[in-house]
Scaffold this motif. Structure first.
Motif, PDB file in Angstrom:
ATOM      1  N   PRO A  13       0.803  -1.232   0.000  1.00 48.55           N
ATOM      2  CA  PRO A  13       0.000   0.000   0.000  1.00 48.55           C
ATOM      3  C   PRO A  13       0.837   1.284   0.000  1.00 48.55           C
ATOM      4  CG  PRO A  13      -0.914  -1.610   1.538  1.00 48.55           C
ATOM      5  CD  PRO A  13       0.387  -2.181   1.044  1.00 48.55           C
ATOM      6  N   GLU A  14       1.941   1.321   0.740  1.00 42.73           N
ATOM      7  CA  GLU A  14       2.707   2.581   0.797  1.00 42.73           C
ATOM      8  C   GLU A  14       3.478   2.875  -0.491  1.00 42.73           C
ATOM      9  OE1 GLU A  14       5.765   2.196   4.128  1.00 42.73           O
ATOM     10  OE2 GLU A  14       4.690   0.317   4.426  1.00 42.73           O
ATOM     11  N   ILE A  15       4.004   1.836  -1.131  1.00 42.49           N
ATOM     12  CA  ILE A  15       4.727   2.086  -2.393  1.00 42.49           C
ATOM     13  C   ILE A  15       3.750   2.411  -3.523  1.00 42.49           C
ATOM     14  CG2 ILE A  15       6.864   0.845  -1.850  1.00 42.49           C
ATOM     15  CD1 ILE A  15       5.748  -1.618  -3.245  1.00 42.49           C
ATOM     16  N   VAL A  16       2.593   1.729  -3.500  1.00 48.15           N
ATOM     17  CA  VAL A  16       1.586   2.006  -4.536  1.00 48.15           C
ATOM     18  C   VAL A  16       1.068   3.439  -4.415  1.00 48.15           C
ATOM     19  CG1 VAL A  16      -0.812   1.471  -5.176  1.00 48.15           C
ATOM     20  CG2 VAL A  16       0.889  -0.348  -5.059  1.00 48.15           C
ATOM     21  N   LYS A  17       0.937   3.903  -3.168  1.00 48.27           N
ATOM     22  CA  LYS A  17       0.480   5.280  -2.952  1.00 48.27           C
ATOM     23  C   LYS A  17       1.410   6.282  -3.654  1.00 48.27           C
ATOM     24  CE  LYS A  17      -0.554   8.368   0.860  1.00 48.27           C
ATOM     25  NZ  LYS A  17      -0.067   8.633   2.225  1.00 48.27           N
ATOM     26  N   THR A 252      22.509  -4.353  -9.423  1.00 47.26           N
ATOM     27  CA  THR A 252      22.285  -2.914  -9.537  1.00 47.26           C
ATOM     28  C   THR A 252      22.229  -2.242  -8.174  1.00 47.26           C
ATOM     29  OG1 THR A 252      19.890  -3.025  -9.395  1.00 47.26           O
ATOM     30  CG2 THR A 252      20.867  -3.388 -11.555  1.00 47.26           C
ATOM     31  N   GLY A 253      22.474  -2.987  -7.109  1.00 46.54           N
ATOM     32  CA  GLY A 253      22.527  -2.352  -5.803  1.00 46.54           C
ATOM     33  C   GLY A 253      21.344  -2.683  -4.939  1.00 46.54           C
ATOM     34  N   SER A 254      20.152  -2.542  -5.476  1.00 44.54           N
ATOM     35  CA  SER A 254      18.997  -2.861  -4.641  1.00 44.54           C
ATOM     36  C   SER A 254      17.843  -3.358  -5.477  1.00 44.54           C
ATOM     37  CB  SER A 254      18.522  -1.630  -3.875  1.00 44.54           C
ATOM     38  OG  SER A 254      17.287  -1.925  -3.240  1.00 44.54           O
ATOM     39  N   ILE A 255      17.187  -4.390  -4.981  1.00 40.07           N
ATOM     40  CA  ILE A 255      15.990  -4.886  -5.652  1.00 40.07           C
ATOM     41  C   ILE A 255      14.878  -3.839  -5.544  1.00 40.07           C
ATOM     42  CG2 ILE A 255      15.051  -6.130  -3.652  1.00 40.07           C
ATOM     43  CD1 ILE A 255      14.359  -8.419  -5.643  1.00 40.07           C
ATOM     44  N   GLY A 256      15.067  -2.879  -4.668  1.00 43.85           N
ATOM     45  CA  GLY A 256      14.097  -1.789  -4.491  1.00 43.85           C
ATOM     46  C   GLY A 256      14.028  -0.819  -5.662  1.00 43.85           C
ATOM     47  N   MET A 257      14.883  -1.024  -6.655  1.00 42.96           N
ATOM     48  CA  MET A 257      14.920  -0.120  -7.808  1.00 42.96           C
ATOM     49  C   MET A 257      14.274  -0.724  -9.049  1.00 42.96           C
ATOM     50  SD  MET A 257      16.322   2.653  -6.902  1.00 42.96           S
ATOM     51  CE  MET A 257      16.472   3.369  -8.559  1.00 42.96           C
ATOM     52  N   LEU A 258      13.944  -2.024  -8.993  1.00 42.20           N
ATOM     53  CA  LEU A 258      13.627  -2.691 -10.255  1.00 42.20           C
ATOM     54  C   LEU A 258      12.154  -2.930 -10.526  1.00 42.20           C
ATOM     55  CD1 LEU A 258      16.585  -5.132 -10.497  1.00 42.20           C
ATOM     56  CD2 LEU A 258      16.316  -2.862 -11.427  1.00 42.20           C
ATOM     57  N   PRO A 259      11.676  -2.386 -11.635  1.00 44.87           N
ATOM     58  CA  PRO A 259      10.276  -2.534 -12.011  1.00 44.87           C
ATOM     59  C   PRO A 259      10.061  -3.825 -12.798  1.00 44.87           C
ATOM     60  CG  PRO A 259      11.384  -1.188 -13.626  1.00 44.87           C
ATOM     61  CD  PRO A 259      12.423  -1.574 -12.606  1.00 44.87           C
ATOM     62  N   PRO A 273       6.581  -3.887  -8.870  1.00 44.37           N
ATOM     63  CA  PRO A 273       8.018  -3.936  -8.579  1.00 44.37           C
ATOM     64  C   PRO A 273       8.478  -5.389  -8.574  1.00 44.37           C
ATOM     65  CG  PRO A 273       6.758  -3.526  -6.571  1.00 44.37           C
ATOM     66  CD  PRO A 273       5.793  -3.440  -7.718  1.00 44.37           C
ATOM     67  N   SER A 274       9.753  -5.620  -8.850  1.00 44.99           N
ATOM     68  CA  SER A 274      10.259  -7.004  -8.846  1.00 44.99           C
ATOM     69  C   SER A 274      10.431  -7.543  -7.423  1.00 44.99           C
ATOM     70  CB  SER A 274      11.616  -7.075  -9.554  1.00 44.99           C
ATOM     71  OG  SER A 274      11.440  -7.031 -10.942  1.00 44.99           O
ATOM     72  N   HIS A 275      10.397  -6.635  -6.450  1.00 49.33           N
ATOM     73  CA  HIS A 275      10.628  -7.091  -5.072  1.00 49.33           C
ATOM     74  C   HIS A 275       9.332  -7.557  -4.408  1.00 49.33           C
ATOM     75  CE1 HIS A 275       8.765  -3.460  -3.531  1.00 49.33           C
ATOM     76  NE2 HIS A 275       9.548  -2.722  -4.300  1.00 49.33           N
ATOM     77  N   GLY A 276       9.459  -8.064  -3.199  1.00 52.16           N
ATOM     78  CA  GLY A 276       8.316  -8.607  -2.484  1.00 52.16           C
ATOM     79  C   GLY A 276       7.689  -7.616  -1.514  1.00 52.16           C
ATOM     80  N   SER A 277       6.925  -8.152  -0.570  1.00 50.79           N
ATOM     81  CA  SER A 277       6.087  -7.315   0.285  1.00 50.79           C
ATOM     82  C   SER A 277       6.782  -6.839   1.563  1.00 50.79           C
ATOM     83  CB  SER A 277       4.833  -8.103   0.670  1.00 50.79           C
ATOM     84  OG  SER A 277       5.217  -9.319   1.288  1.00 50.79           O
ATOM     85  N   LEU A 290      10.664   3.500  -5.619  1.00 46.70           N
ATOM     86  CA  LEU A 290      11.120   3.796  -6.982  1.00 46.70           C
ATOM     87  C   LEU A 290      10.829   2.656  -7.962  1.00 46.70           C
ATOM     88  CD1 LEU A 290      14.411   5.774  -6.256  1.00 46.70           C
ATOM     89  CD2 LEU A 290      12.162   6.678  -6.888  1.00 46.70           C
ATOM     90  N   ALA A 291      10.916   1.404  -7.499  1.00 49.75           N
ATOM     91  CA  ALA A 291      10.612   0.287  -8.399  1.00 49.75           C
ATOM     92  C   ALA A 291       9.157   0.362  -8.859  1.00 49.75           C
ATOM     93  CB  ALA A 291      10.880  -1.046  -7.711  1.00 49.75           C
ATOM     94  N   THR A 292       8.275   0.753  -7.956  1.00 52.14           N
ATOM     95  CA  THR A 292       6.855   0.829  -8.314  1.00 52.14           C
ATOM     96  C   THR A 292       6.607   2.022  -9.239  1.00 52.14           C
ATOM     97  OG1 THR A 292       6.530   0.057  -6.060  1.00 52.14           O
ATOM     98  CG2 THR A 292       4.554   0.565  -7.302  1.00 52.14           C
ATOM     99  N   ILE A 293       7.296   3.124  -8.946  1.00 50.01           N
ATOM    100  CA  ILE A 293       7.172   4.305  -9.803  1.00 50.01           C
ATOM    101  C   ILE A 293       7.717   3.991 -11.207  1.00 50.01           C
ATOM    102  CG2 ILE A 293       8.135   6.634 -10.145  1.00 50.01           C
ATOM    103  CD1 ILE A 293       7.768   7.011  -7.060  1.00 50.01           C
ATOM    104  N   LEU A 294       8.824   3.272 -11.262  1.00 48.38           N
ATOM    105  CA  LEU A 294       9.374   2.887 -12.569  1.00 48.38           C
ATOM    106  C   LEU A 294       8.467   1.863 -13.273  1.00 48.38           C
ATOM    107  CD1 LEU A 294      13.148   2.748 -11.556  1.00 48.38           C
ATOM    108  CD2 LEU A 294      12.137   4.365 -13.186  1.00 48.38           C
TER     109      LEU A 294
END
Ligand code: IPM
Ligand code: MG
Length: 353
Positions: A13-17, A252-259, A273-277, A290-294
């Protein structure tokens, strides 16, 4: 235009927001319809993919998904677990082509655990088949065998048509990039991937401009950390793609960057995003949006055919990183630590200029 928004569980919910802020920036507020999936679906309707959610997704042009899963559902029967919701929506919508780019933003070069020269300017795309393989193969189950011992089993299966359609996506994508495609399999041991290799080679005859290579999955795992820049587009099956895409993301440093984008034959897509919950940090404003935004950027590119908005969003993300703003997962000394919400706002600020 209809976009189904499925925030899901954990940090979903927070990343989607934050990603929704970007959709609103492009005046798509009225196109959004929210629905529950995963654990959230189970809480509301006792079903990780509620009927109403599936109907909404079927009608939508595109779907934005956060993430599903939480340890608290681990004891539920398998069909009720959050992950089943995700697998069912992929299958029900025929989203067989999963595109997972691993791109190195130069600003984050020091967040990678690999040497800078190995990963600088890295830009690879993993194309993972998403609706077949051992994930969906029947028969499957846990039974009691003749020795009166419990035995779990799954079936790794690929049909010619399943392989062919993902092969076409891969070759067409490679044509638009550096015209190099590496197919990853385990054809030395597994019949299902022996057929995979055969069909990939056969389909490749229609794309003589593409330089096709093959690699066994164990070697591919090794080459990805040894010399990842030898790859451009990788195509592989569902289970190998699951594993290799997590591995590639860490380059690339973090899975938090990957869409990621999961597409059907008509480019209708689900973007996540490619990452989990990450339930351990849920609700603490620590997640990287950022992964969700990308992923929203990919939605514009693939489903809405709008490369301009893709570029605008990607540049905004670059601009934010350039100015030194970092969430915890990509933080390093000398940069400016901010939370999930503020990261979303910073991206909007860059879009506004
Ligand atoms: C992914 C995830 C999913 C998968 C899980 C959550 C079912 O790991 O999207 O890579 O295995 O496909
Ligand atoms: Mg995975």
């Amino acid at each position: 235009m209809k976009i189904a928004v499925l925030p899901g569980d954990g940090i979903g919910p927070e990343i989607v927001k934050q990603a929704v802020k970007v959709l609103k920036f492009f005046d798509l507020e009225k196109s959004l319809d929210y629905a529950a999936i995963g654990g959230a679906g189970y809480e509301e309707f006792k079903d990780p993919l509620p009927k109403s959610t599936l109907e909404l997704a079927l009608k939508a042009d595109a779907i934005l998904l956060g993430a599903v899963g939480d340890w608290k559902y681990d004891k539920l029967p398998r069909d009720m677990r959050p992950e089943r919701g995700l697998l069912r929506i992929r299958q029900s919508l025929n989203l067989f082509a999963n595109l997972r780019p691993a791109i190195m933003f130069s600003e984050l070069i020091h967040a990678s655990s690999l040497k800078a020269e190995v990963v600088s300017d890295l830009d690879i795309l993993i194309i993972r088949e998403l609706t077949g393989d051992i994930y969906f193969g029947e028969p499957r189950g846990i039974v009691t065998n003749k020795k009166n011992e419990r035995e779990g089993f799954n079936t790794m299966r690929y049909s010619e048509s399943e392989i062919k359609r993902i092969a076409h996506v891969a070759f067409r994508t490679a044509l638009k990039r550096s015209k190099k495609l590496c197919s990853v399999d385990k054809a030395n041991v597994l019949e299902s991937t022996e057929l995979w290799r055969e069909i990939i080679i056969q389909t490749g005859k229609e794309y003589p401009e593409v330089e096709l290579s093959h690699m066994y999955v164990d070697n591919a795992a090794m080459q990805l950390v040894k010399n990842p820049k030898q790859f451009d587009v990788i195509v592989t099956g569902n289970i190998f793609g699951d594993i290799l895409s997590d591995q590639a993301s860490m380059l690339t440093g973090s899975i938090g960057m990957l869409p990621s984008a999961s597409l059907d034959a008509n480019n209708k897509g689900m973007y996540e995003p490619s990452h989990g919950s990450a339930p351990d940090i849920a609700g603490q404003d620590k997640a990287n949006p950022l992964a969700t935004i990308l992923s929203v950027a990919m939605m514009f590119k693939y489903t809405f055919n709008d490369q301009d908005k893709f570029n605008l969003i990607e540049n905004a993300v670059r601009g934010v990183l350039n100015r030194g703003f970092r969430t915890e997962d990509i933080y390093s000394n000398g940069t400016n630590l901010i939370g999930c919400e503020e990261m979303g706002d910073k991206v909007i600020e860059r879009l506004e200029v």
